[in-house]
Design a protein around this motif. Sequence first.
Motif, PDB file in Angstrom:
ATOM      1  N   ASP A  12       0.858  -1.180   0.000  1.00  0.00           N
ATOM      2  CA  ASP A  12       0.000   0.000   0.000  1.00  0.00           C
ATOM      3  C   ASP A  12       0.896   1.233   0.000  1.00  0.00           C
ATOM      4  O   ASP A  12       2.030   1.203   0.496  1.00  0.00           O
ATOM      5  N   LYS A  13       0.391   2.322  -0.560  1.00  0.00           N
ATOM      6  CA  LYS A  13       1.135   3.565  -0.739  1.00  0.00           C
ATOM      7  C   LYS A  13       1.878   4.013   0.530  1.00  0.00           C
ATOM      8  O   LYS A  13       3.029   4.428   0.458  1.00  0.00           O
ATOM      9  N   ALA A  14       1.248   3.927   1.686  1.00  0.00           N
ATOM     10  CA  ALA A  14       1.833   4.417   2.936  1.00  0.00           C
ATOM     11  C   ALA A  14       3.103   3.666   3.343  1.00  0.00           C
ATOM     12  O   ALA A  14       3.879   4.159   4.151  1.00  0.00           O
ATOM     13  N   TYR A  15       3.328   2.497   2.785  1.00  0.00           N
ATOM     14  CA  TYR A  15       4.459   1.662   3.184  1.00  0.00           C
ATOM     15  C   TYR A  15       5.557   1.595   2.128  1.00  0.00           C
ATOM     16  O   TYR A  15       6.611   1.007   2.381  1.00  0.00           O
ATOM     17  N   GLU A  16       5.353   2.204   0.983  1.00  0.00           N
ATOM     18  CA  GLU A  16       6.276   2.063  -0.140  1.00  0.00           C
ATOM     19  C   GLU A  16       7.697   2.541   0.140  1.00  0.00           C
ATOM     20  O   GLU A  16       8.642   1.976  -0.387  1.00  0.00           O
ATOM     21  N   ALA A  26       5.208  -4.312   9.786  1.00  0.00           N
ATOM     22  CA  ALA A  26       3.931  -3.636   9.538  1.00  0.00           C
ATOM     23  C   ALA A  26       2.786  -4.659   9.554  1.00  0.00           C
ATOM     24  O   ALA A  26       2.995  -5.862   9.351  1.00  0.00           O
ATOM     25  N   PRO A  27       1.571  -4.181   9.768  1.00  0.00           N
ATOM     26  CA  PRO A  27       0.411  -5.080   9.698  1.00  0.00           C
ATOM     27  C   PRO A  27       0.293  -5.701   8.305  1.00  0.00           C
ATOM     28  O   PRO A  27       0.707  -5.088   7.311  1.00  0.00           O
ATOM     29  N   VAL A  28      -0.275  -6.895   8.221  1.00  0.00           N
ATOM     30  CA  VAL A  28      -0.397  -7.558   6.918  1.00  0.00           C
ATOM     31  C   VAL A  28      -1.225  -6.742   5.936  1.00  0.00           C
ATOM     32  O   VAL A  28      -1.067  -6.886   4.719  1.00  0.00           O
ATOM     33  N   ALA A  29      -2.067  -5.852   6.419  1.00  0.00           N
ATOM     34  CA  ALA A  29      -2.848  -4.995   5.529  1.00  0.00           C
ATOM     35  C   ALA A  29      -1.960  -4.007   4.772  1.00  0.00           C
ATOM     36  O   ALA A  29      -2.422  -3.347   3.844  1.00  0.00           O
TER      37      ALA A  29
END
Length: 74
Positions: A12-16, A26-29
């Motif tokens: 997801d964008k927030a983790y890139e 991080a959470p699997v989501a």
Amino acid sequence: MAVSVNLDSLLDKAYENLPLTDILDAPVAALSGVSEGDAEKLKAAFNIKTVRDLGTNKYFRAAVTLLDLEKNSG
């Protein structure tokens, strides 16, 4: 030797732009395509809370091993 890998399509964008250790914790989501609902189901079924938990889960690792064996068998 430094290795560079683009993980944008997997996250997801927030983790890139996070360091790998932060992504693993991080959470699997954080994985693209894994919803919060999916994450809750993984937690309930397998006590998987993080990307690291998912990657080290014995059932998921067994499935990957079986796929690798099939791929390399012929």
